[in-house]
Design an enzyme around this catalytic site. Sequence first.
Site, mmCIF file in Angstrom:
data_model
loop_
_atom_site.group_PDB
_atom_site.id
_atom_site.type_symbol
_atom_site.label_atom_id
_atom_site.label_comp_id
_atom_site.label_asym_id
_atom_site.label_seq_id
_atom_site.Cartn_x
_atom_site.Cartn_y
_atom_site.Cartn_z
ATOM 1 N N ASP A 138 1.007 -1.176 0.136
ATOM 2 C CA ASP A 138 -0.130 0.046 0.113
ATOM 3 C C ASP A 138 0.833 1.242 0.158
ATOM 4 O O ASP A 138 1.607 1.310 0.978
ATOM 5 C CB ASP A 138 -0.826 -0.055 1.241
ATOM 6 C CG ASP A 138 -1.981 -1.181 1.073
ATOM 7 O OD1 ASP A 138 -2.261 -1.691 0.183
ATOM 8 O OD2 ASP A 138 -2.850 -1.020 2.039
ATOM 9 N N HIS A 154 4.426 -7.522 -0.064
ATOM 10 C CA HIS A 154 4.269 -8.875 -0.604
ATOM 11 C C HIS A 154 4.670 -8.982 -1.943
ATOM 12 O O HIS A 154 5.312 -8.053 -2.420
ATOM 13 C CB HIS A 154 2.559 -8.714 -0.797
ATOM 14 C CG HIS A 154 1.762 -8.663 0.610
ATOM 15 N ND1 HIS A 154 1.011 -9.454 0.980
ATOM 16 C CD2 HIS A 154 1.662 -7.502 1.510
ATOM 17 C CE1 HIS A 154 0.493 -9.219 2.047
ATOM 18 N NE2 HIS A 154 0.803 -7.767 2.479
ATOM 19 N N SER A 200 8.971 3.849 4.319
ATOM 20 C CA SER A 200 10.079 3.793 3.277
ATOM 21 C C SER A 200 9.552 3.588 1.808
ATOM 22 O O SER A 200 8.352 4.086 1.346
ATOM 23 C CB SER A 200 10.634 2.578 3.683
ATOM 24 O OG SER A 200 11.873 2.273 3.249
#
Length: 259
Positions: A86, A142, A226
């Site tokens: 996200d 992911h 990050s």
Amino acid sequence: MKQKIYRTLIELTNGPFTAHLIKKFTQSKLSRHLIKSYAKFYRINLDEMLEDINSYANLHTFFTRKLKENIRAIDENEDSVISPVDGVLEDIGEIDSNSVIYVKNKTYSISEMLGSSERAGKYAEGTYMILYLSPAHYHRIHSPINAKIMNRYSLGSKSYPVNRLGLKYGDSTLSKNFRTVTELEHDGKSIAMVKVGAMFINSVEIINQDREWNKGEEVAYFSFGSTVVLLFEKNSFRLYQEIPIPSEVRVGQALGQVK
């Protein structure tokens, strides 16, 4: 002048002692009292979280929270590349023949980012993609595609901001910050997934050591805001044109496809 002032301030505050204090505080019981105000300030969707907000022992466990199962739909097209996080798709472009990219009018060396010109050479004239995670975002990472793991390693020691100011005024943050690199292989094509540490806290925790990753599978997490950089070989990736830059994206959202 602005760039010099910015870099000086960051250097003064970004040391091992400061990093240790921040890490210690976020993992302390005391930080638990900040969780609700943190969630409110960043407008975090509490309905998506796996656990109730009152169950987190400290700010760190809240920051690295998991989401409810199947809350993110994973695109099922075999050759699609999904967003691994996200975040904000900040930039996408072409890697030049010298393995260099240009982001926010700054030059970044892919050779420096990956640790060698030999590793970078395979991505010359390919495509790069930059995904930024703010403190408001879900910080689990992911797999962007079904892939075999060809190599994984870490580089760098310190980390500086990777937000818009960091990209604009920082000193090659994407190439010099602490980072972990995973080289993936899908259908004979290489994809480099670079997980870049952020200011103060370098932690990029790899939780999946398997030799193969399934698309959408959780593989790592950040301990602070990050960036993830994806690198593709020449003529091996096509971005879906309907995605504007910059654009908010979510885990599982198809960004393009390998070809």
